[in-house]
Scaffold this active site. Structure first.
Site: not given
Ligand code: NAP
Length: 280
Positions: A165, A139, A24, A73, A110, A137, A248, A160, A94, A162
Site C-alpha cells: 500500500r 485512506g 459530525s 468515500k 481531510d 498507508a 488529532g 506501512n 468526504n 502492508t
Molecule cells: P484505513 O484506511 O483502514 O487504514 C488503517 C491503517 O492502519 C493502515 O495503514 C493499516 O495498515 C494500519 N493498521 C491497522 N491495524 C494495524 C496493525 N495492527 N499493525 C500495523 N498497522 C495497522 O483507515 P484510515 O481511514 O486511513 O484511518 C486511519 C486512522 O485515522 C483511524 O484511526 C481514523 O479514525 C483516523 N482518522 C482521523 C481523522 C481526523 O480527523 N483526526 C480523519 C481521518 C482518519 P495495513 O495497510 O497494513 O492494514
C-alpha cells in the site's frame, strides 16, 4: 433535474454505514446554534447498494450537501458530476455540495484539516525544514501525504505494515516519497522534522502503535490522526522525548469547516469551545 429551490432551512448530513456513532452531527449542530443559523445536520444511514439512489434524491428533498464517511468515500467519486483535483488524487471524497443546477460536486477536506490543525497548534511549523515521516498507508494517510507534499515537504518517508500500500502511494504521488520497510520504521524517524501516525493504532480498544522512537529528535513535530484518546501512547512518548505534539481532534474539526461554510453560509470557528463540545 434542478434541485428544489431553497425556501426552507438548508439541510445537510453525514452519509455512512454505520453512522450512529458519528460525531459530525454534534459538531455541526453546535455551530448552527452558536451562530443562530437556520438549518439541520443529520446522520444518514445508507447501504452501499442504495448510495446512487440516495444521492439522486437528497438534493430534491432540500439537502444542500453532505459529508461522506466509511464505506462510501471512494464510491462517491464515481457518482459525482465534478470532483476536485485533490479528491481525485487522494481517491476519496468526504464533502459533497449539491448545486442548485442539480449537479453534485465532490471534494476532500481531510488534508486541509490535517494541515490547518498543525498550523493552529504549532504556527511556526516549517514543512520544508526536513523530511516528514508518515506511518500508515490507508485512506487517511493518502490525504496526509497529498497535503504534506502540497505544503512543500521535500522528502516524504512512508512505512506501512502492508508494504504494497505504501508502494502504491509512492507510485501515485511521485519521486519525493521514500518507502521504508515496516521493520525499519524506527530508522525512518531519524532526522525527520515532522512525524505522523496515520494508522488506527492507539485508538481506544486497539493496540498502541509500538515504534522504536530513539531516533526521534527533540523539537520534532509529532502528530496523531487518532483522537480517542486525545493523548495516545505514541504522543505521550513523543512528548516525553521533547517533541512538539499535536493531537488529532483539530483535524476532525477543521475538515468539517469548509462544508459547513458552503452549506450554511458562515465559516465556523475552530476553537476551544468546539473542542469541548466534541469531548463531552
Ligand atoms: P484505513 O484506511 O483502514 O487504514 C488503517 C491503517 O492502519 C493502515 O495503514 C493499516 O495498515 C494500519 N493498521 C491497522 N491495524 C494495524 C496493525 N495492527 N499493525 C500495523 N498497522 C495497522 O483507515 P484510515 O481511514 O486511513 O484511518 C486511519 C486512522 O485515522 C483511524 O484511526 C481514523 O479514525 C483516523 N482518522 C482521523 C481523522 C481526523 O480527523 N483526526 C480523519 C481521518 C482518519 P495495513 O495497510 O497494513 O492494514
Amino acid at each position: 433535474m434542478p434541485a428544489n429551490p431553497i425556501i426552507h432551512a438548508p439541510l445537510a448530513g453525514v452519509i455512512g454505514m454505520p453512522i450512529a456513532y458519528s460525531q459530525s452531527p454534534r459538531l455541526h449542530g453546535h455551530w448552527l446554534s452558536r451562530y443562530g443559523l437556520a438549518g439541520h445536520y443529520v446522520p444518514i444511514p445508507v447501504m452501499p447498494e442504495h448510495l446512487a439512489e440516495v444521492l439522486r434524491v437528497l438534493p430534491r428533498a432540500g439537502f444542500v450537501g453532505a459529508n461522506v464517511t466509511i464505506p462510501h468515500k471512494e464510491a462517491v467519486l464515481t457518482l459525482a458530476d465534478t470532483v476536485t483535483d485533490r479528491a481525485a488524487l487522494i481517491g476519496a471524497a468526504n464533502t459533497l455540495i449539491f448545486r442548485s443546477d442539480g449537479k453534485i460536486h465532490a471534494d476532500n477536506t481531510d488534508g486541509y484539516g490535517f494541515i490547518a490543525n498543525i498550523r493552529q497548534k504549532a504556527p511556526d511549523w516549517q514543512p520544508d525544514a526536513g523530511p516528514a515521516a508518515v506511518i500508515g498507508a490507508g485512506g487517511a494517510a493518502r490525504a496526509v501525504v497529498a497535503s504534506l507534499l502540497d505544503s512543500g515537504v521535500k522528502e516524504l518517508r512512508i512505512s506501512n505494515r502492508t508494504r504494497l500500500r505504501a508502494e502504491q502511494i509512492k507510485a501515485e504521488f511521485g519521486a519525493r516519497l521514500v518507502v521504508y520497510d515496516w521493520a525499519q520504521v524506527g530508522n525512518m524517524l531519524e532526522g525527520a522534522t515532522t512525524v505522523v501516525n496515520a494508522t488506527s493504532l492507539g485508538m481506544k480498544g486497539k493496540q498502541p502503535l509500538r515504534v522504536p522512537m530513539d531516533a526521534l529528535s527533540p523539537g520534532t513535530l509529532v502528530t496523531d490522526l487518532v483522537y480517542i484518546p486525545l493523548m495516545t501512547p505514541f504522543l505521550t512518548e513523543a512528548e516525553a522525548r521533547g517533541c512538539r505534539i499535536v493531537d488529532g481532534l483539530g483535524m476532525l474539526l477543521h475538515q468539517a469547516a469548509p462544508g459547513f461554510e458552503r452549506w450554511f453560509g458562515r465559516r465556523p470557528d475552530v476553537d476551544d469551545e468546539a473542542r469541548r463540545i466534541m469531548l463531552e
